[in-house]
Design an enzyme around this catalytic site. Structure first.
Site, PDB file in Angstrom:
ATOM      1  N   GLU A  94      86.474  15.283 136.915  1.00 20.03           N
ATOM      2  CA  GLU A  94      85.602  16.575 136.993  1.00 20.03           C
ATOM      3  C   GLU A  94      84.811  16.808 138.337  1.00 20.03           C
ATOM      4  O   GLU A  94      83.990  15.876 138.536  1.00 20.03           O
ATOM      5  CB  GLU A  94      84.774  16.357 135.798  1.00 20.03           C
ATOM      6  CG  GLU A  94      83.941  17.840 135.541  1.00 20.03           C
ATOM      7  CD  GLU A  94      83.066  17.637 133.879  1.00 20.03           C
ATOM      8  OE1 GLU A  94      82.609  18.698 133.703  1.00 20.03           O
ATOM      9  OE2 GLU A  94      83.101  16.562 133.601  1.00 20.03           O
TER      10      GLU A  94
ATOM     11  N   LYS B 100      85.549  25.271 131.322  1.00 17.39           N
ATOM     12  CA  LYS B 100      84.891  24.311 130.473  1.00 17.39           C
ATOM     13  C   LYS B 100      84.120  24.841 129.133  1.00 17.39           C
ATOM     14  O   LYS B 100      83.162  25.873 129.433  1.00 17.39           O
ATOM     15  CB  LYS B 100      84.044  23.306 130.832  1.00 17.39           C
ATOM     16  CG  LYS B 100      83.626  22.027 130.025  1.00 17.39           C
ATOM     17  CD  LYS B 100      82.877  21.030 130.932  1.00 17.39           C
ATOM     18  CE  LYS B 100      82.254  19.809 130.117  1.00 17.39           C
ATOM     19  NZ  LYS B 100      81.674  18.666 131.200  1.00 17.39           N
TER      20      LYS B 100
ATOM     21  N   CYS C 167      86.610  16.936 130.270  1.00 15.85           N
ATOM     22  CA  CYS C 167      85.618  16.092 129.736  1.00 15.85           C
ATOM     23  C   CYS C 167      85.204  16.266 128.317  1.00 15.85           C
ATOM     24  O   CYS C 167      85.974  15.804 127.268  1.00 15.85           O
ATOM     25  CB  CYS C 167      84.261  16.244 130.553  1.00 15.85           C
ATOM     26  SG  CYS C 167      83.322  14.684 130.550  1.00 15.85           S
TER      27      CYS C 167
END
Length: 274
Positions: A51, A121, A155
């Site tokens: 990331e 995200k 993540c």
């Protein structure tokens, strides 16, 4: 002698686990270039990177000091790395929307450098991420890639069963996950990732940072987990290239054996308030 039609043709996945230098794009891209060259030489179809690796993981510094006008050139450089080495690449960068919102994103480019898939995200972790970025709302999309129906999340997203299940319900058989997981959360790659892979019956490739960046000590511990919950590969705490051979038919086999996705009862769950 068995016919060639009986052979199982697998795909080699590669994960880059490394320590980035915050806002040193040239150094980070050089490290990524070296990893792509090595992974391509091994015959890997794709290299998954951590990331925000090209700019380093430091949300507040990125928001304060990264000029968004640099981002198109960084993206072009990363696409060029994929094309030069003939390997698909997953990279993660900030993106600034037309309305000025900053998102953490990931991009899959193919071996020619052409973009196949983008994701922003949805679940932001911690005060720094929430101060620097805005959460996205679009669910994970799915594309055909090297014999897999492929999707991405980033993540913290993978720690929510709803996110991974949404990808699986959209047809994903392979989930590519750039991450930035700190030391102290060992159960995420060691337990949770394997459970996510098992319950949604897909392969998960999870690439983490190593070392310390802007005061954050990263766990390392990148993993590749199979759709039966098996651990296909796992990394230590230092810089490493991680590989696993994956059968494109593995998800179908797991779903035929135990049909979790087909036997869901969403109407019932809604009556439970879920």
């Amino acid at each position: 002698m068995p016919s060639r039609s009986c052979e199982v043709v697998t795909v080699l996945l590669a994960l880059m686990q490394a320590n980035a230098r915050v806002l040193d794009v040239d150094a980070n891209c050089a490290a990524l270039d070296s990893a792509a060259k090595a992974a391509a030489a091994e015959g890997a179809a794709v290299l998954v990177t951590p990331e925000l690796f090209p700019v380093g993981y430091a949300p507040l510094r990125l928001r304060a000091d990264l000029d968004p006008d640099r981002l198109p050139a960084i993206r072009a450089k990363l696409s060029g790395i994929a094309h030069r080495h003939g390997i698909a690449l997953v990279y993660s960068l900030p993106t600034v929307t037309a309305r000025g919102s900053w998102h953490i994103t990931s991009t899959l480019v193919d071996a020619t450098g052409a973009e196949l898939l983008n994701y922003a995200k949805v679940h932001l972790f911690g005060d720094d991420e929430r101060a620097a970025f805005s959460p996205a709302e679009a669910g994970p999309a799915v594309v055909d890639f090297n014999g897999f129906r492929t999707s991405m999340v980033i993540c913290y997203d993978v720690e929510f069963p709803e996110t991974v299940r949404a990808a699986a319900r959209a047809g994903a058989e392979l989930l590519l996950v750039p991450t930035a997981l700190a030391h102290g959360f060992e159960t995420v790659p060691q337990v949770l990732l394997r459970a996510r892979a098992l319950e949604s019956q897909l392969t998960i490739a999870y690439a983490n940072h190593s070392g310390v960046e802007e005061g954050c000590e990263f766990l390392g511990g990148s993993v590749i987990a199979g759709p039966d919950g098996s651990l296909l590969a796992t990394a230590g705490s230092d810089t490493e290239l991680l590989y696993a051979e994956v059968d494109p038919d593995a998800a179908r086999k797991a779903r035929d054996l135990v049909p979790y996705l087909r036997e869901r009862r969403p109407e019932l769950y809604r009556s439970w308030g879920l």
